[in-house]
Design a protein around this motif. Sequence first.
Motif, mmCIF file in Angstrom:
data_model
loop_
_atom_site.group_PDB
_atom_site.id
_atom_site.type_symbol
_atom_site.label_atom_id
_atom_site.label_comp_id
_atom_site.label_asym_id
_atom_site.label_seq_id
_atom_site.Cartn_x
_atom_site.Cartn_y
_atom_site.Cartn_z
ATOM 1 N N MET A 1 0.844 -1.175 0.000
ATOM 2 C CA MET A 1 0.000 0.000 0.000
ATOM 3 C C MET A 1 0.895 1.246 0.000
ATOM 4 S SD MET A 1 -2.748 1.332 2.823
ATOM 5 C CE MET A 1 -3.851 -0.024 2.609
ATOM 6 N N GLU A 2 0.540 2.194 -0.806
ATOM 7 C CA GLU A 2 1.306 3.437 -0.908
ATOM 8 C C GLU A 2 0.843 4.425 0.167
ATOM 9 O OE1 GLU A 2 1.723 7.134 -4.006
ATOM 10 O OE2 GLU A 2 1.035 5.208 -4.748
ATOM 11 N N CYS A 3 1.794 5.036 0.850
ATOM 12 C CA CYS A 3 1.461 6.047 1.855
ATOM 13 C C CYS A 3 1.033 7.335 1.153
ATOM 14 C CB CYS A 3 2.662 6.325 2.750
ATOM 15 S SG CYS A 3 2.300 7.519 4.059
ATOM 16 N N LYS A 4 -0.008 7.926 1.656
ATOM 17 C CA LYS A 4 -0.526 9.174 1.095
ATOM 18 C C LYS A 4 -0.182 10.332 2.028
ATOM 19 C CE LYS A 4 -4.237 6.920 -1.409
ATOM 20 N NZ LYS A 4 -4.314 5.543 -1.008
ATOM 21 N N LYS A 5 1.094 10.414 2.401
ATOM 22 C CA LYS A 5 1.548 11.398 3.386
ATOM 23 C C LYS A 5 1.148 12.820 3.005
ATOM 24 C CE LYS A 5 5.543 13.079 5.890
ATOM 25 N NZ LYS A 5 6.969 12.942 6.179
ATOM 26 N N ASN A 11 -4.904 17.162 6.543
ATOM 27 C CA ASN A 11 -5.874 16.956 7.626
ATOM 28 C C ASN A 11 -5.223 16.703 8.982
ATOM 29 O OD1 ASN A 11 -8.249 17.077 5.955
ATOM 30 N ND2 ASN A 11 -7.601 15.119 5.127
ATOM 31 N N CYS A 12 -3.908 16.659 9.036
ATOM 32 C CA CYS A 12 -3.207 16.349 10.287
ATOM 33 C C CYS A 12 -3.121 17.590 11.163
ATOM 34 C CB CYS A 12 -1.803 15.813 9.984
ATOM 35 S SG CYS A 12 -0.901 15.308 11.474
ATOM 36 N N ASN A 13 -3.682 17.513 12.357
ATOM 37 C CA ASN A 13 -3.652 18.660 13.260
ATOM 38 C C ASN A 13 -2.595 18.510 14.354
ATOM 39 O OD1 ASN A 13 -5.034 16.632 14.677
ATOM 40 N ND2 ASN A 13 -6.268 18.107 15.818
ATOM 41 N N CYS A 14 -1.658 17.607 14.185
ATOM 42 C CA CYS A 14 -0.599 17.416 15.174
ATOM 43 C C CYS A 14 0.251 18.683 15.262
ATOM 44 C CB CYS A 14 0.284 16.227 14.791
ATOM 45 S SG CYS A 14 1.669 15.965 15.926
ATOM 46 N N SER A 15 0.347 19.230 16.464
ATOM 47 C CA SER A 15 1.108 20.464 16.647
ATOM 48 C C SER A 15 2.475 20.221 17.279
ATOM 49 C CB SER A 15 0.308 21.458 17.505
ATOM 50 O OG SER A 15 0.098 20.922 18.802
ATOM 51 N N CYS A 25 -0.052 8.148 8.939
ATOM 52 C CA CYS A 25 -1.102 7.743 9.877
ATOM 53 C C CYS A 25 -0.878 6.367 10.494
ATOM 54 C CB CYS A 25 -2.453 7.810 9.202
ATOM 55 S SG CYS A 25 -2.854 9.459 8.590
ATOM 56 N N CYS A 26 -0.457 5.400 9.702
ATOM 57 C CA CYS A 26 -0.296 4.046 10.243
ATOM 58 C C CYS A 26 0.787 4.028 11.330
ATOM 59 C CB CYS A 26 -0.012 3.037 9.143
ATOM 60 S SG CYS A 26 1.370 3.439 8.084
ATOM 61 N N ASP A 27 1.898 4.706 11.110
ATOM 62 C CA ASP A 27 2.965 4.754 12.114
ATOM 63 C C ASP A 27 2.534 5.564 13.334
ATOM 64 O OD1 ASP A 27 4.564 3.224 10.493
ATOM 65 O OD2 ASP A 27 5.833 4.886 9.831
ATOM 66 N N CYS A 28 1.804 6.634 13.103
ATOM 67 C CA CYS A 28 1.312 7.467 14.198
ATOM 68 C C CYS A 28 0.380 6.660 15.106
ATOM 69 C CB CYS A 28 0.584 8.680 13.619
ATOM 70 S SG CYS A 28 -0.138 9.767 14.860
ATOM 71 N N LEU A 29 -0.543 5.959 14.504
ATOM 72 C CA LEU A 29 -1.499 5.166 15.272
ATOM 73 C C LEU A 29 -0.797 4.070 16.073
ATOM 74 C CD1 LEU A 29 -4.481 4.871 15.893
ATOM 75 C CD2 LEU A 29 -4.682 3.375 13.929
ATOM 76 N N ILE A 30 0.135 3.372 15.452
ATOM 77 C CA ILE A 30 0.892 2.325 16.147
ATOM 78 C C ILE A 30 1.638 2.916 17.339
ATOM 79 C CG2 ILE A 30 2.880 0.770 15.931
ATOM 80 C CD1 ILE A 30 1.893 0.278 13.003
ATOM 81 N N TYR A 31 2.291 4.044 17.124
ATOM 82 C CA TYR A 31 3.057 4.697 18.193
ATOM 83 C C TYR A 31 2.159 5.058 19.377
ATOM 84 C CZ TYR A 31 5.535 8.287 20.765
ATOM 85 O OH TYR A 31 6.103 9.031 21.779
ATOM 86 N N HIS A 32 1.053 5.737 19.097
ATOM 87 C CA HIS A 32 0.194 6.204 20.189
ATOM 88 C C HIS A 32 -0.539 5.067 20.889
ATOM 89 C CE1 HIS A 32 0.923 10.447 20.094
ATOM 90 N NE2 HIS A 32 0.894 10.402 18.770
#
Length: 64
Positions: A1-5, A11-15, A25-32
């Motif tokens: 699957m290709e990442c759509k970074k 849409n990413c509101n990470c400050s 998103c996949c790495d972010c979700l796994i991390y959190h």
Amino acid sequence: MECKKDRNLTNCNCSYPGCDNKGICCDCLIYHLASRQLPACCFPDDVERTYDRSFKAFAKAWKL
């Protein structure tokens, strides 16, 4: 699957300035989830800026 970074970043509101997972998103979700947290996108912007990504903060933010 290709990442759509690039698309995800619109849409990413990470400050958090040093976030290496911003837009990945996949790495972010796994991390959190491994830290028993939710990612920034689950929170309203004002709550996200507190960096409290706990399940308790999520429930409080959405009044669950």
